[in-house]
Design a protein around this motif. Structure first.
Motif, PDB file in Angstrom:
ATOM      1  N   LYS A  18       0.823  -1.191   0.000  1.00  0.00           N
ATOM      2  CA  LYS A  18       0.000   0.000   0.000  1.00  0.00           C
ATOM      3  C   LYS A  18       0.866   1.253   0.000  1.00  0.00           C
ATOM      4  O   LYS A  18       1.931   1.291   0.629  1.00  0.00           O
ATOM      5  N   HIS A  73       0.419   4.024   1.476  1.00  0.00           N
ATOM      6  CA  HIS A  73       0.591   4.650   2.786  1.00  0.00           C
ATOM      7  C   HIS A  73       1.793   4.084   3.539  1.00  0.00           C
ATOM      8  O   HIS A  73       2.372   4.754   4.388  1.00  0.00           O
ATOM      9  N   GLN A 108       2.955  -2.279   8.941  1.00  0.00           N
ATOM     10  CA  GLN A 108       3.241  -1.728   7.614  1.00  0.00           C
ATOM     11  C   GLN A 108       4.694  -1.973   7.220  1.00  0.00           C
ATOM     12  O   GLN A 108       4.991  -2.260   6.055  1.00  0.00           O
ATOM     13  N   GLN A 168       5.039  -5.469   6.095  1.00  0.00           N
ATOM     14  CA  GLN A 168       4.477  -5.630   4.751  1.00  0.00           C
ATOM     15  C   GLN A 168       5.452  -5.148   3.677  1.00  0.00           C
ATOM     16  O   GLN A 168       5.593  -5.772   2.618  1.00  0.00           O
TER      17      GLN A 168
END
Length: 290
Positions: free
Chosen positions: A2, A4, A35, A38
């Protein structure tokens, strides 16, 4: 992956920890950690060393953050709902000479015309600022045009030309510039600077093989030495405030006097960036070119 997560990575690199970055991006520390995991899965390599009590970024994390920082900033700018508002940060590089002449008036113009623009100002030499501009760590720079070379990646807008003068103590009689340069000690502006190379070439035409008393990187230091009678120098024309503060005077160098072109320069790919347009407009106004 993503988008973000890339913004979060930049926040972690800037603030030094997951907890501090979490406050910046309005997430919990556990969400920031997720995050980052990821991103590590996406790039198939670790971004942080978690073996100690605190996480430390790997060299790859630093490289990734540098690579995406400008892209993330530009993409975020496109998300602004009110595109008519001139707001955001502009990273400006500027030479020392322009910092003391154009910057105050240009800064005032930005504050008056686009008060929501935040100027981040870095001082440097022309070669260094141009390298930073090409690398994307600056958005715009006020520099002096190199005498040779150039790049199609950059767009130049001239702001005015500075002519060089002979600087002498106020009480020194000058019948001939060439004679003064041959007989008086020469205080030379550092040849690492564009202005220093231009001045040195001019001196060499009138006084070949002339040895300098000393090389100095700063104009004000040279003015101070000339003022107490240690020698003379060839410098770009001084601003009135500096000239009036010391017992020195300038002597014209005639038709062969060197000069340098001040310009504001930006990447050609940033055409249409209204924040940079506003800063460029302010410097053109300050220089009297519009």
């Amino acid at each position: 992956m993503k988008f973000h997560a890339l913004s979060t990575l930049i926040a972690v690199m800037e603030h030094g920890s997951f907890a501090s970055a979490a406050e910046q991006v309005n997430l919990t520390p556990s969400a920031v950690s997720l995050q980052m995991k990821q991103l590590e899965a996406y790039f198939r390599q670790p971004l942080f060393d978690r073996s100690g009590r605190s996480v430390r970024p790997t060299p790859f994390a630093s490289r990734l953050a540098r690579t995406v920082e400008k892209a993330v900033e530009d993409i975020e700018a496109l998300r602004e709902v009110n595109d008519l508002a001139l707001a955001g940060r502009v990273r400006l590089g500027i030479t020392e000479s322009a910092q003391t002449t154009l910057l105050p008036r240009a800064f005032a113009a930005v504050r008056r015309q686009a008060p929501q623009i935040e100027l981040q100002i870095d001082r440097g030499t022309t070669p260094g600022l141009l390298n930073d501009l090409k690398a994307g760590t600056l958005d715009v720079a006020v520099v002096f045009r190199p005498t040779t070379g150039g790049s199609s990646r950059l767009r130049w807008t001239d702001l005015g030309r500075e002519t060089f003068k002979l600087l002498v103590p106020a009480d020194l009689p000058v019948a001939s510039v060439a004679q003064v340069l041959r007989e008086q000690p020469w205080i030379r502006l550092d040849r690492e600077l564009v202005a220093g190379r231009l001045a040195a070439r001019f001196v060499d035409t009138l006084a070949p093989n002339r040895q300098a008393l000393v090389d100095l990187p700063g104009v004000e230091a040279i003015v101070g030495m000339v003022a107490i009678g240690l020698g003379v120098s060839v410098l770009p024309e001084l601003r009135a405030e500096l000239l009036g503060a010391y017992p020195v005077r300038e002597v014209g160098l005639g038709r062969q006097a060197p000069s340098r072109q001040m310009a504001i320069v930006r990447r050609a790919t940033d055409a249409g960036n209204r924040r940079i347009d506003a800063v460029e407009q302010a410097f053109r106004e300050a220089s009297g070119t519009i």
